[in-house]
Write a protein that holds these residues in place. Structure first.
Motif, PDB file in Angstrom:
ATOM      1  N   GLN A  66      34.629  50.041  33.877  1.00  0.00           N
ATOM      2  CA  GLN A  66      34.500  48.526  34.207  1.00  0.00           C
ATOM      3  C   GLN A  66      34.696  47.540  33.126  1.00  0.00           C
ATOM      4  O   GLN A  66      35.513  46.738  33.458  1.00  0.00           O
ATOM      5  CB  GLN A  66      32.853  48.298  34.487  1.00  0.00           C
ATOM      6  N   LEU A  67      34.592  48.001  31.962  1.00  0.00           N
ATOM      7  CA  LEU A  67      34.674  46.995  30.734  1.00  0.00           C
ATOM      8  C   LEU A  67      36.289  47.000  30.453  1.00  0.00           C
ATOM      9  O   LEU A  67      36.827  45.991  30.266  1.00  0.00           O
ATOM     10  CB  LEU A  67      34.043  47.349  29.555  1.00  0.00           C
ATOM     11  N   SER A  68      37.049  48.141  30.624  1.00  0.00           N
ATOM     12  CA  SER A  68      38.400  48.239  30.590  1.00  0.00           C
ATOM     13  C   SER A  68      39.078  47.419  31.493  1.00  0.00           C
ATOM     14  O   SER A  68      40.068  46.813  31.431  1.00  0.00           O
ATOM     15  CB  SER A  68      38.773  49.878  30.624  1.00  0.00           C
ATOM     16  N   GLU A  69      38.587  47.686  32.843  1.00  0.00           N
ATOM     17  CA  GLU A  69      39.365  46.702  33.935  1.00  0.00           C
ATOM     18  C   GLU A  69      39.231  45.318  33.608  1.00  0.00           C
ATOM     19  O   GLU A  69      40.151  44.554  33.520  1.00  0.00           O
ATOM     20  CB  GLU A  69      38.491  47.106  35.184  1.00  0.00           C
ATOM     21  N   TRP A  70      37.994  44.650  33.114  1.00  0.00           N
ATOM     22  CA  TRP A  70      37.792  43.355  32.858  1.00  0.00           C
ATOM     23  C   TRP A  70      38.903  43.112  31.690  1.00  0.00           C
ATOM     24  O   TRP A  70      39.278  41.821  31.603  1.00  0.00           O
ATOM     25  CB  TRP A  70      36.369  43.278  32.327  1.00  0.00           C
ATOM     26  N   GLN A  73      42.268  42.318  32.762  1.00  0.00           N
ATOM     27  CA  GLN A  73      42.083  41.480  33.812  1.00  0.00           C
ATOM     28  C   GLN A  73      41.957  39.924  32.736  1.00  0.00           C
ATOM     29  O   GLN A  73      42.349  38.845  33.146  1.00  0.00           O
ATOM     30  CB  GLN A  73      41.225  41.226  34.621  1.00  0.00           C
ATOM     31  N   GLY A  74      42.026  40.229  31.414  1.00  0.00           N
ATOM     32  CA  GLY A  74      41.675  38.933  30.576  1.00  0.00           C
ATOM     33  C   GLY A  74      40.519  38.347  30.572  1.00  0.00           C
ATOM     34  O   GLY A  74      40.526  37.085  30.343  1.00  0.00           O
ATOM     35  N   HIS A  75      39.517  38.727  30.934  1.00  0.00           N
ATOM     36  CA  HIS A  75      38.138  38.123  30.967  1.00  0.00           C
ATOM     37  C   HIS A  75      37.561  38.040  29.767  1.00  0.00           C
ATOM     38  O   HIS A  75      36.365  37.519  29.678  1.00  0.00           O
ATOM     39  CB  HIS A  75      37.174  39.031  32.001  1.00  0.00           C
ATOM     40  N   PHE A  76      37.925  38.825  28.725  1.00  0.00           N
ATOM     41  CA  PHE A  76      37.201  38.474  27.398  1.00  0.00           C
ATOM     42  C   PHE A  76      38.007  37.819  26.377  1.00  0.00           C
ATOM     43  O   PHE A  76      39.082  37.870  26.284  1.00  0.00           O
ATOM     44  CB  PHE A  76      37.038  39.895  26.690  1.00  0.00           C
ATOM     45  N   ARG A  77      37.304  36.785  25.959  1.00  0.00           N
ATOM     46  CA  ARG A  77      38.086  35.960  24.892  1.00  0.00           C
ATOM     47  C   ARG A  77      37.070  35.615  23.493  1.00  0.00           C
ATOM     48  O   ARG A  77      36.119  35.473  23.799  1.00  0.00           O
ATOM     49  CB  ARG A  77      38.312  34.511  25.337  1.00  0.00           C
TER      50      ARG A  77
END
Length: 109
Positions: A66-70, A73-77
């Motif tokens: 799940q974390l890899s997918e996020w 998708q560029g959800h972490f900044r």
């Protein structure tokens, strides 16, 4: 999580039905929690011990997926608070030591 009085501060900052996840005590102090505040907000406090979770291979694999997918998708900044030249590495370290940083401290090479 810092522990000590910081846990109580985190609980006070919650919105109704919010939750605080306690995962460590960087201050070396046990969490201080006013259960009356929890009642009033319908809030909750959850404990998380990564050493225990890391032994649960299937659970960790699902979380990693799940974390890899996020991440894809560029959800972490990252929040970058300070950018300093490498010559000021000592100043950067002091910011961290004195807990005066907000976000990441980046050394520019």
């Amino acid at each position: 999580m810092l522990g000590g009085e910081h846990t109580a501060k985190s609980v006070r900052c919650l919105r109704d039905f919010g939750r605080v996840i306690v995962y460590g005590t960087a201050t070396g102090q046990r969490a201080q929690i006013d259960v009356g505040t929890l009642y009033a907000k319908g809030a909750s406090v959850h404990g998380l011990w990564l050493t225990y979770l890391s032994a649960k291979r299937e659970l960790m694999q699902r979380a990693w997926n799940q974390l890899s997918e996020w991440a894809r998708q560029g959800h972490f900044r990252s929040v970058i608070g300070d950018v300093l030249p490498i010559e000021r590495a000592g100043d950067a370290y002091r910011l961290l030591l004195e807990r005066k940083n907000f976000g990441k401290v980046v050394l520019k090479i």
